[in-house]
Design an enzyme around this catalytic site. Structure first.
Site, PDB file in Angstrom:
ATOM      1  N   HIS A  91     -55.857  44.004 -13.722  1.00 42.86           N
ATOM      2  CA  HIS A  91     -54.691  44.231 -12.853  1.00 42.86           C
ATOM      3  C   HIS A  91     -54.850  45.496 -12.010  1.00 42.86           C
ATOM      4  CE1 HIS A  91     -52.356  40.972 -14.706  1.00 42.86           C
ATOM      5  NE2 HIS A  91     -52.859  41.382 -15.854  1.00 42.86           N
ATOM      6  N   ASN A 163     -47.016  37.056 -16.078  1.00 41.80           N
ATOM      7  CA  ASN A 163     -47.954  36.531 -15.087  1.00 41.80           C
ATOM      8  C   ASN A 163     -47.278  35.446 -14.259  1.00 41.80           C
ATOM      9  OD1 ASN A 163     -50.149  38.122 -15.974  1.00 41.80           O
ATOM     10  ND2 ASN A 163     -50.698  36.627 -17.531  1.00 41.80           N
ATOM     11  N   HIS A 355     -45.640  48.427 -20.735  1.00 42.76           N
ATOM     12  CA  HIS A 355     -45.987  48.263 -22.150  1.00 42.76           C
ATOM     13  C   HIS A 355     -45.106  47.180 -22.746  1.00 42.76           C
ATOM     14  CE1 HIS A 355     -46.945  48.831 -26.243  1.00 42.76           C
ATOM     15  NE2 HIS A 355     -46.115  49.809 -26.543  1.00 42.76           N
TER      16      HIS A 355
END
Length: 700
Positions: A91, A163, A355
């Site tokens: 990413h 995603n 996170h």
């Protein structure tokens, strides 16, 4: 020339509260919202010493050596030498925006999470990204896209790190290094960059068949989205929600784009990578500057929290499986609006740290083995990338909730803490010391955990093909053609024939027709398989639409020259902009075009544009003699890509001269720019493409 940036008007600025970092019982810097601001009108050193010159180093005479006591030279060069931080392992290539999430209030029975309660508005920061490429790679490569959302809630930060595909390549996080090592460029040459069309990737996924379902998604049009605005998002994993009564349910998160789901075709993706590798980030930033925010609705698939954690026979802990929307409805619970661009790419987009373990009361993780590994990995990677444990003090990462964490010291500590007792229990903390919360705390729902220590997966994880077959069965004819072409292209780039042959044996387990078509393209025999039968198609998996959607953020080009119908262009511009779209004027050369006393500014020339920039291209009346090979190429590309093409008046002659079949689907003609014409045009754009033209294009 690029579009002129517009200052955000008060009516369309984000309503989100600006990020205000809350330090841990330390003295606040004067400017907390954006770190240490550049407040002096005069040039200074980092220590605030004023400087008269930054163009010449201090020397022993005009031609002499530079002197070691030039502290400004040393500071400037040293800082420059350390400006870069390690890029993300995955990413790395990303773009982002600020915005607001507003809850509808209908999720309250499922979760006590505050940001999902009625009337709550929560500031957010969203980062979109590709997975495989470096920071310098292209936006439009075939790849998974990251869709990471940081909610700055009143109860602390919640990160929904997802995603644009609802499944992943692997079932267990211990395989993550393997899939990424295989998908990244070959280590001997560092090529190919930012793509999966190479031996090591296909070697891995043909051997590790749990990747098959995700490979189907990646080879579909989902792998090359048209824009971030027209891209779905998924939380991938199954989460556990907890309501105020302590009742639990299992949930999958979905982001539904208001603009609909739309992708590039393969040739467009290749063109964009060459002519505008910043295609997606430019589209994101320009749309927000133009007053067309990105909008997504958050949806929940809510399922019972059963002992076996399955639903309709689907193992909810398997991240390679979906729950079809026809089996479990996606309930929309809020809207995300992205309407403010970052002020500084590095400080915000590059330094933001997501996170999966950033949770709030009311949302918990499950025992999904991929999720469990992510809980460790995301925090661990930030320690290296952002230089230590205090990355949460960076403004973009700071929670908006008050903080008192007893964490101290470490690299890049910016707070000046008070007190002598950063520990619990203590009797010396006084007013500065925190005490455990009695209300509103994150308390894990008690659950029985038992079992032998084994390196195994549940038996249900062994089904690697049935949902890949379901995906294929849900595709339209044109989408199947694109998947076949994608597999044929990617496997055709592999040098090792055994890899191609092995992957064909995998596809034979998905669908016989798919395997035979790809084998034919590769010039290899098609192996036999035993694909699942009786798969019920899921219409929600197809991107093809029959009902026009919004066109906000889309770009419509108008071709004109001196003498063209400028009044008609003005009418069309008003109609386009009223729908939140953008009109751009193309002409053979820059400057202005004129007709009598009227003039219009040329925004693109035939030399500075390509078809990928437009969702539709219209030729204005008064341009019948307009001929240019670059225009012919432009129109030919738009025709092949099944985009809307149009003209009014004698502009149709330009289309005919360029070889465009004006009777084909998606060609919008009219005598003049009037409401019936603009309605037909904008309706056609709202359908994304004229897919009925695809058969004609393939026949040519």
């Amino acid at each position: 020339m690029p579009p002129k940036r517009k200052a955000a008007s008060a009516s369309r600025r984000s309503t989100a509260t600006p990020a205000v970092p809350q330090r841990s019982t330390g003295e606040q810097p004067v400017e907390v919202a954006e770190g240490r601001l550049q407040t002096s009108p005069l040039l200074t050193t980092a220590q605030g010493v004023r400087l008269p010159d930054t163009d010449h180093s201090l020397k022993a005479g005009p031609r002499g050596p530079s002197l070691m006591d030039d502290f400004h030279l040393r500071e400037k060069i040293t800082h420059f030498d350390h400006e870069r931080i390690p890029e993300r392992v995955v990413h790395a290539r990303g773009a982002a925006a600020h915005g607001t999430f507003k809850a509808y209030g209908n999720a309250g029975t499922a979760t006590k999470a505050g940001f999902l309660q009625r009337g709550r508005e929560t500031p957010v920061f969203v980062r979109f990204s590709t997975v495989l490429g470096s920071r310098g790679s292209a936006d439009t490569v075939r790849d998974v896209r990251g869709f990471a959302v940081k909610f700055y809630t009143e109860e602390g930060n919640f990160d929904l790190v997802g995603n644009n595909m609802p499944v992943f390549f692997i079932q267990d996080g211990i395989k993550f290094p393997d899939i990424i090592h295989a998908a990244k460029p070959h280590p001997d040459r560092e090529i190919p960059q930012a793509q999966s069309a190479h031996d090591t990737f296909w070697d891995f996924v043909s051997l590790h068949t749990e990747a098959t379902h995700h490979v189907m998604w990646a080879m579909s049009d989902r792998g090359i989205p048209r824009s971030y605005r027209t891209m779905e998002g998924f939380g991938v994993h199954t989460f556990r929600l907890v309501n105020g009564k302590g009742e639990t349910c299992l949930v999958k998160f979905h982001w539904k784009p208001v603009a609909g789901i739309h992708s590039l075709v393969w040739e467009e993706a290749q063109l964009a990578a060459g002519t505008d590798p910043d295609f997606h980030r430019r589209d994101l930033a320009d749309a927000i500057d133009a007053g067309a925010p990105l909008e997504f609705e958050l949806g929940l698939q809510i399922m019972p929290d059963s002992a076996d954690q399955t639903f309709e026979g689907i193992d909810l802990l398997d991240p390679t499986k979906i729950v079809p929307e026809e089996l479990c409805e996606v309930q929309l619970v809020g809207k995300l609006t992205l309407d403010r661009n970052p002020t500084n790419y590095f400080a915000e987009t590059e330094q933001v740290a997501f996170h999966t373990g950033n949770l709030v009361p009311g949302i918990e993780v499950t025992d999904d083995p991929l999720m469990q590994a992510r809980l460790f990995s995301y925090l661990d990677t930030q320690l290296t990338r952002l230089g230590g444990p205090n990355f949460t003090q960076l403004p973009i990462n700071c929670p908006h909730a008050a903080v008192n964490d007893n964490l101290r010291d470490g690299m890049h500590q910016t707070a000046v803490h008070r007190g002598v007792a950063p520990y619990l229990p203590n009797s010396l903390g006084g007013e500065d010391g925190p005490v455990p919360a009695e209300e509103g705390a994150f308390v894990h729902v008690p659950r029985e955990v038992s079992g032998p220590k084994v390196r195994e997966s549940p038996a249900s994880f062994a089904d690697h093909f049935s949902q890949a077959t379901l995906f294929w069965a849900s595709m339209s004819k044109i989408e199947r053609v694109h998947i076949i072409e994608a597999f044929t292209f990617e496997l055709g780039k592999c040098y090792e024939q055994p890899i191609r042959e092995r992957m064909l044996t995998v596809l034979a387990q998905v669908d016989t027709g798919l395997c035979e078509a790809v084998a034919k393209g590769l010039g290899l025999p098609a192996p036999k398989g035993t694909p699942a039968t009786g798969a019920t198609p899921s219409p929600a998996l197809s991107q093809i639409v029959t009902t026009p959607g919004p066109i906000a953020g889309r770009v419509i080009g108008v071709v004109a020259t001196n003498g063209s119908d400028l009044a008609g262009i003005t009418k069309l511009r008003r109609a386009v902009e009223a729908q939140g779209a953008v009109l751009r004027l193309l002409a053979p050369s820059g400057g202005t075009i004129k007709r009598r006393r009227s003039t219009q500014v040329v925004e693109r020339t035939f030399l500075t544009t390509r078809s990928i920039e437009y969702d539709a291209l219209i030729v204005a009346a008064g341009s019948p003699s307009l001929k240019d090979i670059k225009l012919t190429v432009l129109l030919g590309e738009l025709f092949r890509h099944c985009k809307v093409i149009g003209a009014w008046g004698d502009g149709e002659q330009v289309l005919t001269a360029a070889g465009i079949d004006t009777t084909a689907p998606g060609i919008v003609l009219g005598d003049a720019v009037a409401k019936p014409y603009t309605t037909d045009l904008l309706t056609a754009v709202g359908l994304h493409r004229a897919w009925d033209r695809a058969d004609l294009v393939m026949a040519q």
